[in-house]
Scaffold this motif. Structure first.
Motif, PDB file in Angstrom:
ATOM      1  N   GLY A 382       0.821  -1.215   0.000  1.00 34.75           N
ATOM      2  CA  GLY A 382       0.000   0.000   0.000  1.00 34.75           C
ATOM      3  C   GLY A 382       0.846   1.253   0.000  1.00 34.75           C
ATOM      4  N   ARG A 383       1.942   1.202   0.768  1.00 30.08           N
ATOM      5  CA  ARG A 383       2.802   2.379   0.816  1.00 30.08           C
ATOM      6  C   ARG A 383       3.454   2.629  -0.545  1.00 30.08           C
ATOM      7  NH1 ARG A 383       7.567   2.248   5.123  1.00 30.08           N
ATOM      8  NH2 ARG A 383       8.223   0.596   3.670  1.00 30.08           N
ATOM      9  N   ASN A 387       2.960   5.954  -2.887  1.00 27.05           N
ATOM     10  CA  ASN A 387       4.116   6.750  -3.311  1.00 27.05           C
ATOM     11  C   ASN A 387       4.133   6.939  -4.845  1.00 27.05           C
ATOM     12  OD1 ASN A 387       5.035   7.050  -0.723  1.00 27.05           O
ATOM     13  ND2 ASN A 387       6.350   5.245  -0.784  1.00 27.05           N
ATOM     14  N   ILE A 388       3.766   5.871  -5.609  1.00 21.93           N
ATOM     15  CA  ILE A 388       3.708   5.988  -7.082  1.00 21.93           C
ATOM     16  C   ILE A 388       2.659   7.020  -7.493  1.00 21.93           C
ATOM     17  CG2 ILE A 388       3.092   4.760  -9.207  1.00 21.93           C
ATOM     18  CD1 ILE A 388       4.316   2.238  -7.964  1.00 21.93           C
ATOM     19  N   PHE A 389       1.485   6.967  -6.877  1.00 17.93           N
ATOM     20  CA  PHE A 389       0.419   7.910  -7.206  1.00 17.93           C
ATOM     21  C   PHE A 389       0.830   9.341  -6.882  1.00 17.93           C
ATOM     22  CE2 PHE A 389      -3.493  10.168  -5.992  1.00 17.93           C
ATOM     23  CZ  PHE A 389      -4.166  10.113  -7.195  1.00 17.93           C
ATOM     24  N   GLY A 391       3.876  10.474  -6.741  1.00 15.00           N
ATOM     25  CA  GLY A 391       4.914  10.880  -7.698  1.00 15.00           C
ATOM     26  C   GLY A 391       4.319  11.315  -9.037  1.00 15.00           C
ATOM     27  N   PHE A 392       3.313  10.589  -9.520  1.00 10.42           N
ATOM     28  CA  PHE A 392       2.640  10.958 -10.761  1.00 10.42           C
ATOM     29  C   PHE A 392       1.994  12.333 -10.645  1.00 10.42           C
ATOM     30  CE2 PHE A 392      -1.212  10.955 -13.401  1.00 10.42           C
ATOM     31  CZ  PHE A 392      -0.637  10.807 -14.666  1.00 10.42           C
ATOM     32  N   LEU A 393       1.305  12.568  -9.501  1.00 15.49           N
ATOM     33  CA  LEU A 393       0.684  13.882  -9.298  1.00 15.49           C
ATOM     34  C   LEU A 393       1.735  14.983  -9.271  1.00 15.49           C
ATOM     35  CD1 LEU A 393      -2.039  13.108  -6.599  1.00 15.49           C
ATOM     36  CD2 LEU A 393      -2.364  13.448  -9.048  1.00 15.49           C
ATOM     37  N   GLN A 394       2.877  14.721  -8.662  1.00 13.16           N
ATOM     38  CA  GLN A 394       3.943  15.730  -8.607  1.00 13.16           C
ATOM     39  C   GLN A 394       4.481  16.025 -10.001  1.00 13.16           C
ATOM     40  OE1 GLN A 394       4.856  17.291  -5.783  1.00 13.16           O
ATOM     41  NE2 GLN A 394       6.164  18.620  -7.017  1.00 13.16           N
ATOM     42  N   LEU A 395       4.587  14.965 -10.851  1.00 12.70           N
ATOM     43  CA  LEU A 395       5.070  15.144 -12.220  1.00 12.70           C
ATOM     44  C   LEU A 395       4.112  16.001 -13.034  1.00 12.70           C
ATOM     45  CD1 LEU A 395       7.176  14.401 -14.375  1.00 12.70           C
ATOM     46  CD2 LEU A 395       5.831  12.342 -14.859  1.00 12.70           C
ATOM     47  N   VAL A 396       2.819  15.723 -12.916  1.00 11.17           N
ATOM     48  CA  VAL A 396       1.815  16.523 -13.627  1.00 11.17           C
ATOM     49  C   VAL A 396       1.879  17.966 -13.195  1.00 11.17           C
ATOM     50  CG1 VAL A 396      -0.665  16.841 -13.975  1.00 11.17           C
ATOM     51  CG2 VAL A 396       0.315  14.544 -14.040  1.00 11.17           C
TER      52      VAL A 396
END
Length: 476
Positions: A382-383, A387-389, A391-396
């Motif tokens: 879950g962690r 973290n992947i989600f 990171g994706f939001l930060q990239l966008v």
């Protein structure tokens, strides 16, 4: 051996007012350490003088019996105890309760008198000491006899707060009577031996040893069988008659003590006790009394036969000693063998138990580690997903911010460039207006300056004319 001769009173005893190593007033709450020596855990009532103090007699940090002590008379008024079993008397080592004389000394149980003679303040001010008996002709008679106790309980009886001044014959009579009555009359008729409670006491007289320690005028012992088919009884011994032993009820005994004294709550069920059991106890006591009297009359015959016994004893002594030695060696050999077997068994069992214990600890540790890993897998998955989600939001967010910054630079420049002609052309009328206003202002200033100059000259010429040309009268 020092022995006491006293009055016996048998009845249920209830007495909670004792504390470990403490001395307290009669009206203070009970202390659990000594409750076991009193049925019902309710103390005798009526002992209310300020010099009556309760002591939970403690030895080796364990309560052994309870005492109500008179600091005025320097003797115990009664000692409460339970019969354990008869034992050989140990060597006397007299003890004292230092907290009676010096409550702040930090000692909370009986100690040898010699050990605290130089450290306890005012030792002997509220209790008797060995020096009070030396050369007096009296022995330190024990209310709670050592012969009715075992091990540490027996050692604890040799405290001066459990002793009263008695003549040597009376002291011997006390031990003889107590041992016989308790073992053969009381204990056999109480169905539950641990419910046989004894309360032994003394009534002080006006006679004092060395002007300090009161000599008892009457001795008594109280015992109660607090069990089904229970009973209670009182026995009294007068100090001026060592062979006397009077039985009576608890109520009758209470009338001989202080006014208002009630030794036992409900008098140990005196009104509802088993009549059959009471009669059996009285019959046993009567037989003991008769036996004592017969024994007194037969003393002469015993003396005559003692010489024969002594001669026979001298002849038999070597053989008896040899037999005792053989028995001792055999017993010690058997004890050694059993002890050796015990050590072997103990070592083997200890090794096996240690191995089982270590194996158990290893299994528990392994299961604990596996459980922690299995529990942590869902958490770690879950962690990672979170973290992947994130990171994706930060990239966008970073792409949008960069695009915004790139677009903001040319748009501003174009807007400022397009606005330049508008601001330049619109400024020409305003400039021409400001130039015309400047020229008109300059012309108006010149005109105003010329007018002001001419006016000045006119004013000056007029003033000169008026000053120097004579005035012409109206008649001329």
């Amino acid at each position: 051996t020092m022995k006491t001769s006293i009055v016996f009173l048998l009845c249920v005893s209830v007495f909670p007012g004792f504390s470990r190593g403490r001395v307290v007033g009669e009206d203070e709450a009970g202390f659990a350490e000594c409750n076991v020596f009193f049925p019902g855990q309710v103390p005798p009532e009526g002992f209310t003088e300020p010099f009556h103090v309760k002591i939970c007699q403690q030895y080796n940090k364990e309560p052994r019996f309870a005492t109500l002590y008179s600091t005025k008379d320097k003797i115990p008024l009664y000692s409460a105890f339970k019969y354990t079993k008869s034992a050989q008397n140990e060597e006397e080592n007299w003890l004292v309760e230092p907290q009676i004389d010096d409550p702040k000394n930090g000692l909370h149980e009986m100690v040898p008198e010699a050990d605290v003679a130089a450290t306890v303040t005012n030792l002997g001010a509220n209790q008797a000491l060995t020096s009070d008996y030396v050369g007096s002709g009296y022995e330190r008679g024990l209310l709670n006899p050592s012969s009715l106790n075992e091990e540490d309980f027996q050692v604890a009886t040799y405290t001066l707060t459990n002793a009263v001044p008695l003549s040597p014959p009376l002291s011997k009579s006390w031990h003889r009577h107590v041992g016989t009555v308790v073992e053969h009359a009381l204990a056999p008729h109480c169905s539950q031996k641990d419910h046989l409670y004894l309360l032994a006491g003394a009534i002080p007289s006006s006679v004092q040893v060395k002007g300090k320690v009161s000599v008892p005028e009457t001795l008594w012992l109280a015992a109660c069988c607090d069990a089904p088919e229970g009973w209670s009884l009182g026995l009294v011994k007068k100090v001026n008659d060592e062979n006397s032993l009077e039985d009576l009820t608890v109520g009758q005994l209470e009338k001989r003590l202080l006014a208002g004294v009630h030794l036992f709550k409900g008098s140990c069920g005196e009104d509802s006790q088993s009549q059959e059991k009471t009669e059996a106890v009285l019959q046993a006591v009567s037989q003991i009394q008769s036996g004592e009297q017969v024994g007194t009359s037969d003393n002469q015959e015993a003396k005559e036969s003692s010489l024969v016994r002594k001669v026979a004893g001298i002849i038999a002594t070597p053989f008896i000693k040899l037999l005792e030695l053989l028995i001792y060696v055999f017993v010690e050999l058997v004890k050694f063998v059993f002890y050796l077997l015990w050590l072997i068994v103990k070592r083997v069992v200890g090794t096996v138990l240690d191995g089982v214990y270590s194996l158990w600890n290893g299994v528990v540790s392994y299961l604990k580690a596996i459980s922690i890993v299995l529990i942590s897998i869902p958490y770690d998955v879950g962690r990672v997903i979170v973290n992947i989600f994130l990171g994706f939001l930060q990239l966008v967010q970073d792409v949008a911010s960069l695009t915004y910054r790139i677009l903001c630079i040319p748009m501003g420049f174009v807007l400022h460039l397009a606005a330049f002609p508008y601001h330049s052309i619109c400024a020409i009328p305003s400039v021409l207006k400001d130039v015309a206003a400047g020229i008109w202002g300059t012309f108006s200033l010149v005109v105003d300056a010329t007018a002001a100059l001419l006016h000045g000259f006119y004013y000056l010429a007029g003033h000169i004319v008026k000053r120097f040309v004579p005035k012409v009268s109206s008649d001329d």
